[in-house]
Design a protein around this motif. Sequence first.
Motif, PDB file in Angstrom:
ATOM      1  N   PRO A 410       0.802  -1.220   0.000  1.00 57.12           N
ATOM      2  CA  PRO A 410       0.000   0.000   0.000  1.00 57.12           C
ATOM      3  C   PRO A 410       0.838   1.274   0.000  1.00 57.12           C
ATOM      4  O   PRO A 410       2.046   1.256   0.182  1.00 57.12           O
ATOM      5  CB  PRO A 410      -0.813  -0.116   1.292  1.00 57.12           C
ATOM      6  N   SER A 411       0.141   2.396  -0.176  1.00 59.42           N
ATOM      7  CA  SER A 411       0.786   3.695  -0.160  1.00 59.42           C
ATOM      8  C   SER A 411       1.238   4.046   1.251  1.00 59.42           C
ATOM      9  O   SER A 411       0.753   3.488   2.229  1.00 59.42           O
ATOM     10  CB  SER A 411      -0.181   4.764  -0.670  1.00 59.42           C
ATOM     11  N   SER A 412       2.182   4.989   1.353  1.00 62.15           N
ATOM     12  CA  SER A 412       2.700   5.357   2.662  1.00 62.15           C
ATOM     13  C   SER A 412       3.430   6.684   2.584  1.00 62.15           C
ATOM     14  O   SER A 412       3.700   7.208   1.504  1.00 62.15           O
ATOM     15  CB  SER A 412       3.661   4.277   3.176  1.00 62.15           C
ATOM     16  N   ILE A 413       3.770   7.231   3.736  1.00 60.54           N
ATOM     17  CA  ILE A 413       4.589   8.430   3.791  1.00 60.54           C
ATOM     18  C   ILE A 413       5.931   8.158   3.131  1.00 60.54           C
ATOM     19  O   ILE A 413       6.469   8.991   2.384  1.00 60.54           O
ATOM     20  CB  ILE A 413       4.778   8.883   5.249  1.00 60.54           C
ATOM     21  N   GLU A 414       6.475   6.983   3.373  1.00 62.07           N
ATOM     22  CA  GLU A 414       7.769   6.634   2.782  1.00 62.07           C
ATOM     23  C   GLU A 414       7.699   6.599   1.258  1.00 62.07           C
ATOM     24  O   GLU A 414       8.579   7.134   0.572  1.00 62.07           O
ATOM     25  CB  GLU A 414       8.251   5.285   3.312  1.00 62.07           C
ATOM     26  N   SER A 415       6.651   5.983   0.715  1.00 59.64           N
ATOM     27  CA  SER A 415       6.538   5.917  -0.744  1.00 59.64           C
ATOM     28  C   SER A 415       6.356   7.304  -1.344  1.00 59.64           C
ATOM     29  O   SER A 415       6.870   7.605  -2.425  1.00 59.64           O
ATOM     30  CB  SER A 415       5.391   4.985  -1.159  1.00 59.64           C
ATOM     31  N   ALA A 416       5.622   8.190  -0.663  1.00 59.61           N
ATOM     32  CA  ALA A 416       5.453   9.558  -1.140  1.00 59.61           C
ATOM     33  C   ALA A 416       6.787  10.294  -1.142  1.00 59.61           C
ATOM     34  O   ALA A 416       7.136  10.995  -2.107  1.00 59.61           O
ATOM     35  CB  ALA A 416       4.437  10.298  -0.259  1.00 59.61           C
ATOM     36  N   TRP A 417       7.552  10.150  -0.071  1.00 54.15           N
ATOM     37  CA  TRP A 417       8.838  10.824   0.041  1.00 54.15           C
ATOM     38  C   TRP A 417       9.805  10.345  -1.036  1.00 54.15           C
ATOM     39  O   TRP A 417      10.485  11.150  -1.692  1.00 54.15           O
ATOM     40  CB  TRP A 417       9.425  10.587   1.432  1.00 54.15           C
ATOM     41  N   LEU A 418       9.861   9.042  -1.247  1.00 60.17           N
ATOM     42  CA  LEU A 418      10.754   8.489  -2.271  1.00 60.17           C
ATOM     43  C   LEU A 418      10.359   8.948  -3.661  1.00 60.17           C
ATOM     44  O   LEU A 418      11.210   9.278  -4.489  1.00 60.17           O
ATOM     45  CB  LEU A 418      10.734   6.960  -2.206  1.00 60.17           C
ATOM     46  N   SER A 419       9.063   8.978  -3.934  1.00 60.27           N
ATOM     47  CA  SER A 419       8.584   9.401  -5.243  1.00 60.27           C
ATOM     48  C   SER A 419       9.012  10.831  -5.545  1.00 60.27           C
ATOM     49  O   SER A 419       9.543  11.133  -6.626  1.00 60.27           O
ATOM     50  CB  SER A 419       7.058   9.276  -5.307  1.00 60.27           C
ATOM     51  N   GLY A 420       8.792  11.738  -4.589  1.00 60.90           N
ATOM     52  CA  GLY A 420       9.165  13.126  -4.795  1.00 60.90           C
ATOM     53  C   GLY A 420      10.657  13.307  -4.979  1.00 60.90           C
ATOM     54  O   GLY A 420      11.103  14.064  -5.855  1.00 60.90           O
ATOM     55  N   ARG A 421      11.437  12.626  -4.190  1.00 60.66           N
ATOM     56  CA  ARG A 421      12.899  12.765  -4.267  1.00 60.66           C
ATOM     57  C   ARG A 421      13.433  12.238  -5.600  1.00 60.66           C
ATOM     58  O   ARG A 421      14.293  12.862  -6.235  1.00 60.66           O
ATOM     59  CB  ARG A 421      13.548  12.014  -3.100  1.00 60.66           C
ATOM     60  N   LYS A 422      12.934  11.086  -6.026  1.00 62.99           N
ATOM     61  CA  LYS A 422      13.430  10.499  -7.273  1.00 62.99           C
ATOM     62  C   LYS A 422      13.031  11.334  -8.486  1.00 62.99           C
ATOM     63  O   LYS A 422      13.793  11.443  -9.452  1.00 62.99           O
ATOM     64  CB  LYS A 422      12.920   9.063  -7.396  1.00 62.99           C
ATOM     65  N   LEU A 423      11.837  11.928  -8.451  1.00 62.06           N
ATOM     66  CA  LEU A 423      11.442  12.809  -9.537  1.00 62.06           C
ATOM     67  C   LEU A 423      12.346  14.048  -9.568  1.00 62.06           C
ATOM     68  O   LEU A 423      12.754  14.500 -10.643  1.00 62.06           O
ATOM     69  CB  LEU A 423       9.983  13.222  -9.384  1.00 62.06           C
ATOM     70  N   ALA A 424      12.676  14.581  -8.414  1.00 66.48           N
ATOM     71  CA  ALA A 424      13.570  15.742  -8.358  1.00 66.48           C
ATOM     72  C   ALA A 424      14.932  15.420  -8.969  1.00 66.48           C
ATOM     73  O   ALA A 424      15.498  16.230  -9.715  1.00 66.48           O
ATOM     74  CB  ALA A 424      13.728  16.203  -6.915  1.00 66.48           C
ATOM     75  N   ASP A 425      15.464  14.247  -8.671  1.00 63.66           N
ATOM     76  CA  ASP A 425      16.747  13.835  -9.255  1.00 63.66           C
ATOM     77  C   ASP A 425      16.662  13.783 -10.774  1.00 63.66           C
ATOM     78  O   ASP A 425      17.601  14.165 -11.473  1.00 63.66           O
ATOM     79  CB  ASP A 425      17.149  12.466  -8.706  1.00 63.66           C
ATOM     80  N   HIS A 426      15.536  13.306 -11.285  1.00 69.60           N
ATOM     81  CA  HIS A 426      15.333  13.216 -12.736  1.00 69.60           C
ATOM     82  C   HIS A 426      15.302  14.614 -13.360  1.00 69.60           C
ATOM     83  O   HIS A 426      15.952  14.873 -14.378  1.00 69.60           O
ATOM     84  CB  HIS A 426      14.030  12.471 -13.024  1.00 69.60           C
ATOM     85  N   ILE A 427      14.552  15.519 -12.752  1.00 65.89           N
ATOM     86  CA  ILE A 427      14.404  16.867 -13.303  1.00 65.89           C
ATOM     87  C   ILE A 427      15.725  17.634 -13.260  1.00 65.89           C
ATOM     88  O   ILE A 427      16.066  18.382 -14.185  1.00 65.89           O
ATOM     89  CB  ILE A 427      13.321  17.644 -12.520  1.00 65.89           C
ATOM     90  N   ALA A 428      16.482  17.461 -12.180  1.00 65.21           N
ATOM     91  CA  ALA A 428      17.721  18.221 -12.007  1.00 65.21           C
ATOM     92  C   ALA A 428      18.839  17.758 -12.926  1.00 65.21           C
ATOM     93  O   ALA A 428      19.784  18.508 -13.175  1.00 65.21           O
ATOM     94  CB  ALA A 428      18.179  18.138 -10.554  1.00 65.21           C
ATOM     95  N   ASP A 429      18.741  16.544 -13.431  1.00 65.08           N
ATOM     96  CA  ASP A 429      19.751  15.997 -14.337  1.00 65.08           C
ATOM     97  C   ASP A 429      19.413  16.403 -15.769  1.00 65.08           C
ATOM     98  O   ASP A 429      18.391  15.985 -16.318  1.00 65.08           O
ATOM     99  CB  ASP A 429      19.780  14.474 -14.211  1.00 65.08           C
ATOM    100  N   LYS A 430      20.266  17.219 -16.389  1.00 70.13           N
ATOM    101  CA  LYS A 430      19.962  17.777 -17.707  1.00 70.13           C
ATOM    102  C   LYS A 430      19.727  16.695 -18.745  1.00 70.13           C
ATOM    103  O   LYS A 430      18.832  16.808 -19.597  1.00 70.13           O
ATOM    104  CB  LYS A 430      21.094  18.701 -18.161  1.00 70.13           C
ATOM    105  N   GLN A 431      20.499  15.617 -18.707  1.00 67.13           N
ATOM    106  CA  GLN A 431      20.322  14.546 -19.681  1.00 67.13           C
ATOM    107  C   GLN A 431      19.032  13.770 -19.435  1.00 67.13           C
ATOM    108  O   GLN A 431      18.261  13.513 -20.364  1.00 67.13           O
ATOM    109  CB  GLN A 431      21.518  13.594 -19.636  1.00 67.13           C
ATOM    110  N   ARG A 432      18.788  13.409 -18.208  1.00 62.18           N
ATOM    111  CA  ARG A 432      17.584  12.644 -17.894  1.00 62.18           C
ATOM    112  C   ARG A 432      16.327  13.472 -18.119  1.00 62.18           C
ATOM    113  O   ARG A 432      15.263  12.923 -18.389  1.00 62.18           O
ATOM    114  CB  ARG A 432      17.635  12.156 -16.448  1.00 62.18           C
TER     115      ARG A 432
END
Length: 579
Positions: A410-432
């Motif tokens: 199920p969904s959780s605070i942890e899954s929400a936190w991981l989702s946001g962080r991983k998306l940020a890493d994707h956006i901040a990387d110019k190639q990705r």
Amino acid sequence: HNHAAEIDPMRPRPHVGPQVGVIGGGIAGLSCASRLQELGVAVTLYDTGKRGPGGRASSRLWRGQVADHAAQFCEARTPMFVSHMEELLRDGKVKRLAEGMLCNLVKPGVVEPLDDNAVLRFVGEGGMGAIADAAVGYLDDVRKDVWVSPNNGIRQGPNGKWLVRESKSVERPFDAIVIAHNGKCAERLTSRIRARSTHMLLRTRFAAKVGSGGVGGGRMTLNSMYSLLFEVPAGTLPVALGACSFVQCEPSLRLLSNNNAKHGAAAGSTENQNNVAAAANEIWTVISSGTFGAKHKAPQENLPAEVEREVTSLLLEAIDRVAGLPPHTLSKRVTATKLQLWGAAVPLNVWSGGPYTWDAENSIGIAGDWFDHSGAVGADGVGGAGGVADEAGGGGGGRAVSAAATTAMPSSIESAWLSGRKLADHIADKQRRGVDAGLALGPDGGTFVPTTGGGFGPSDGVSQSSAWVTPPDKSSGGASGGSPRSSGGSSTAVSEATEYLFVRNLSYETTEAQLSEYLEQAASLGAKAAYTGAAKFGVDSSSSAAATATATKSSVVAAVTLLTGADGRPRGLARIRMA
């Protein structure tokens, strides 16, 4: 730091590199915004909360004490999130939930301790909102209590920039947008944008359990739950219930939590008279089941007084039963109550296509607790592992589940936190940033997978099949049509047995989300009730009869598409695919 107190306004920092607007101030949005700022990306966070961001990780000061009315605790299972929580522990923002504080209420008056004490569990110091406050305190630009309207609240300008409407007269430009909330508002917010695959994944249905969805009819399913705060003299309820009890013996309840046991008497109080009063009383939180929420659903923002009285009485009677107390014990001893309907409560299914989505062409992404991280994420006691008895249950963490999977964590605070962080890493990387992620639709793409335990407990039930999402329809064109590019998944045609129906004479202002909601109401409430409420959904009287007939013809409306002309303007016509 008292999370229930007002959060100081943040001063925006100078623009550095791409500028990102994050819509949604829950844990996913806060995690994404914090990580983007950490990586040198200028970011603005929008949140509608009057008390400050936090979403399910929020609390309130009530009757002189802090009370958690959503997530009750947070689990940490992945190394990344464990490290984050240990940092908050060192900073005094959270504390470990002691062993033996959680239990299962298996029979009336009979509790069994959880047997997984190796799992790290935390509560916020002074309330669960402390977890969100830590992120808010780091961010430079937080726009509190700003309503980004679902009706054209975001749009793409002629130069490709995103524009966020902060008020009637103010629009702010951004290079990229992150949608970090869900439900009908997110669905409507994206209903007119060019990023059609993003919109398809934000379509929502509300139910107490996940249905089959039909061929290509995968859609996020959210339940509705009631949260009741109540104050009683200390010792009214058995000490054996501990800090949090997962209710397994009563269909109307899912979680019972003692805020005093978690935070201490008068946590958050600053006045001596409050401390004295609070020491003699306990503040409890009870979370209903999704089935109960659906049965007693009412207007969320303005609960009728008679509904509030009835629901409060029914929940207190149910607590009497599970605690093994004589009938009407709580109704006689309760000194105060506060009822809240959580309309878009917990996702009952998760998207297996990845931990977030990113549309490179349109520079828009989604983060949330409804992305699967199977096998590694914790709970919250409200939706997964984490607190409100995460009515969704535990979480997931390391890998995406396959399309053939039948259930996910199920969904959780942890899954929400991981989702946001991983998306940020994707956006901040110019190639990705130039590469799509998580948007593979169609039968060979991701699927919406029911979570284990359904609506926070097996009694709500789950479907034992996952459902894929039909790719955007390219034939309709325009703002309401499909994106001209591939969504990354197969565009295999729907089975020849699929039935298409049409609704004519729609208002040009009607959105796909409005029509979809109307059809769901028509199917569940019947033709007369749906016809009466047609105007609410932008469906005029000349078309409501046809729409109602469409909805009642089948139990599942798989997809709604508003058709447009060659100029991209609406034609007042919708094509409806039945499952």
